[in-house]
Design a protein around this motif. Sequence first.
Motif, short mmCIF file in Angstrom:
data_model
loop_
_atom_site.label_atom_id
_atom_site.label_comp_id
_atom_site.label_asym_id
_atom_site.label_seq_id
_atom_site.Cartn_x
_atom_site.Cartn_y
_atom_site.Cartn_z
N LYS A 1 0.70 -1.20 0.05
CA LYS A 1 0.19 0.12 0.02
C LYS A 1 0.92 1.29 0.01
N LYS A 2 1.74 1.22 0.76
CA LYS A 2 2.88 2.24 0.90
C LYS A 2 3.28 2.65 -0.53
N ILE A 3 3.67 1.51 -1.25
CA ILE A 3 4.31 1.56 -2.56
C ILE A 3 3.42 2.12 -3.73
N SER A 4 1.93 1.77 -3.44
CA SER A 4 0.89 2.05 -4.23
C SER A 4 0.80 3.75 -4.13
N ASP A 5 0.69 4.00 -2.55
CA ASP A 5 0.40 5.36 -2.35
C ASP A 5 1.64 6.28 -3.00
N MET A 6 2.64 5.85 -2.85
CA MET A 6 4.04 6.74 -3.37
C MET A 6 3.82 6.76 -5.05
N LEU A 7 3.11 5.72 -5.63
CA LEU A 7 3.08 5.90 -7.32
C LEU A 7 1.81 6.64 -7.34
N HIS A 8 0.83 6.75 -6.74
CA HIS A 8 -0.59 7.23 -7.07
C HIS A 8 -0.96 8.71 -6.35
N HIS B 1 -2.21 8.65 -11.01
CA HIS B 1 -3.55 8.07 -10.56
C HIS B 1 -4.75 8.93 -11.30
N LEU B 2 -4.49 10.36 -11.68
CA LEU B 2 -5.53 10.94 -12.26
C LEU B 2 -5.66 10.24 -13.75
N GLU B 3 -4.70 9.75 -14.52
CA GLU B 3 -5.02 8.96 -15.78
C GLU B 3 -5.76 7.80 -15.45
N ILE B 4 -5.56 7.06 -14.51
CA ILE B 4 -5.93 5.67 -14.10
C ILE B 4 -7.55 6.14 -13.84
N MET C 1 -9.27 8.71 -14.53
CA MET C 1 -10.13 9.12 -15.71
C MET C 1 -10.35 8.03 -16.82
N GLU C 2 -9.54 7.17 -17.10
CA GLU C 2 -9.61 6.11 -17.94
C GLU C 2 -10.95 5.23 -17.41
N LYS C 3 -10.85 4.84 -16.05
CA LYS C 3 -11.89 4.09 -15.47
C LYS C 3 -13.19 4.90 -15.64
N MET C 4 -13.31 6.15 -15.53
CA MET C 4 -14.46 6.71 -15.42
C MET C 4 -15.01 6.77 -16.81
N LEU C 5 -14.18 7.12 -17.84
CA LEU C 5 -14.68 7.14 -19.17
C LEU C 5 -14.96 5.85 -19.60
N PHE C 6 -14.68 4.61 -19.19
CA PHE C 6 -15.01 3.37 -19.60
C PHE C 6 -16.12 2.81 -18.83
N ASP C 7 -16.32 3.23 -17.72
CA ASP C 7 -17.40 2.69 -16.96
C ASP C 7 -18.69 3.63 -16.81
N ASN C 8 -18.55 5.02 -16.89
CA ASN C 8 -19.63 5.84 -16.38
C ASN C 8 -20.48 6.59 -17.71
N TYR C 9 -19.55 7.30 -18.44
CA TYR C 9 -19.97 8.37 -19.21
C TYR C 9 -20.42 8.32 -20.52
#
Length: 623
Positions: free
Chosen positions: A193-200, A212-215, A217-225
């Motif tokens: 989790k610490k590594i993930s936090d450092m990355l995101h 993290h923003l790009e991740i 956004m891609e999820k949001m564009l794929f799932d919802n909009y």
Amino acid sequence: MHELLRYQLKKIGYREGELTELQLKKLFHVVSKAYHTADENRKLWEDMLEISSKGMQVLYKTLKDNSRNKLAYSEEKYNRLISNLQPYYFFYTKNADGKFISVSESVKEMLGYTHDEFIEHCSDIFMNEIALDSSKRFIRPKDGRPYELKIQHKNGSMRYLELTEFPILNTEGKIESIEGILRDVTDQVKTRKKISDMLHFDALTGISNRLHLEILMEKMLFDNYSKENRFALLFLDLDHFKHINDTLGHDIGDNLLQLIAEGVAQSLREDDIFARVGGDEFIIILNDLKSINLTLAIHRIMELVRRPWMVRNYELRISASMGIALYPDDGTNSIDLMKNADIAMYQSKNLGRDNFTFFKEEFNVSVHTEMKLIQDMSSALDKKEFLLYFQPKVLLSTNEIVSSEALIRWDHPELGLILPDKFITLAENTGFILKLGRWIIEEACQAIVRFNKVDSHKKLKLAVNISIRQFQHENMYHILEKAIEDAGLDGNQLQIELTESIMMENNREMAYKLKQIKSLNIGIALDDFGTGYSTLSYLDKLSIDALKIDKAFVDAIPKDGTQNILLDTIIAMGKTLHMSVIAEGVEHEYQRQYLLKKGCDVYQGYLFSKPLSEQEYIEYFSK
């Protein structure tokens, strides 16, 4: 890169090349520490697998012998063996239906439960987790990695367990029972989790970073909009933030960024997205535009940034420029939306900052034109596409040409003749202005030589503009000295024009540089005078020969001849300091008459002549 590391980074969304060197250094320090811990456990893990394998071999043999007594004896012996292993592992046995038969006593040391308590309170949790895919619940996933479970310790804390199960088959190949090994991997999960936090997440502000923003956004564009479910992407850049870092220090600037990020984050809804994508650049995504008033939301964010921020003992005020791109109108993917919002943000900067601009397609066209100019600029000098035009400077008393100002033009093969307001800023931003500025000085000196050949008696002077970047980063004394020596000129035929902003940097240093240049007999004029605010107290200490009155003051001359106090004051100031006073942008006769009456010396502008090509200028002054 180690395959296991590559797998783990990929699992949490990392794509190579997206972190700075410092971030990577911190990240791999954490990863290295985690791997050292894993190495320490690996030997024990392998030993236990070997023990488990031997235990199952005994069970296989017993099943073949079909002896219930031997089976019971083997299970007892096996359970005694594994129950003595250290508290970070425990073992269990389940029947073919997945119901727990036995659990090693080490479960108490790991989870705080007794054998019976564990079976009563926890077995259903294990069953539910494993039963996600009933056809494969007794085997490991295809990638060969163990299952991971989350379970609450008896004291209330949360523990993470790694589960590996082995099916025990009877002579008919059907499952007779299941042997399981559980390992406490809580520390590893926390490290992951610490590594993930450092990355995101941004290390300074704690909000999402660009990755993290790009991740998201891609999820949001794929799932919802869809076209009916729109959102706005806001690109926010703090105005003049660099000035705070440069004057008060980066620690003050960092604290300000933290306060602003916290304040903006609190003003957003839970479903909105907030990320820091650069030093003082932020992205805000306002979801579901049907449920909010977008303009009011933008104004609220702008007002929040404008409010005074107390950082230590400083009360800081700052503003922001914002660009807005709408989905799907201005883009249907994250790259286009961010690019277009960025373009709109720079339009806000160009309009004076502290405002917001919605993206328009013509902005994109403008950006493409700018990119073409930047790409063509360097080769244009080699291809001799740059030209000097000359605007005469005329004595107000006699209307006689006494000098001129060299003005650069770009004869672009596709776009035609381009004026400097279209490319000089681009040249400054890219650093090309240094090379271009040297060429202008050299070409101006050669032009003077050509003018002298036409009329050796007039010895007309020529002025060139020097950009602030050129003056800061170049040794202007040596450049000017070499240019006049190569041309065989006396320096008094050359004049340089500097804007007032050049004195903002370091007045003492600038004064020294100007004194050096003055030693070459080169004239020095202060251009656009009256628009700045930093030089009045230094004006009498500088080696200035002339003041050029900004066109804005000339435009303000009243047609009825009434007094223009500011203009009169500038003229009087120049005369008092024994400087020549030049008015630029004179377009009407009533302006010339007013300037003459007030004692201005020289003027230039369309009233007398527009900027001329070299041949036109030679014909003009040789009449």
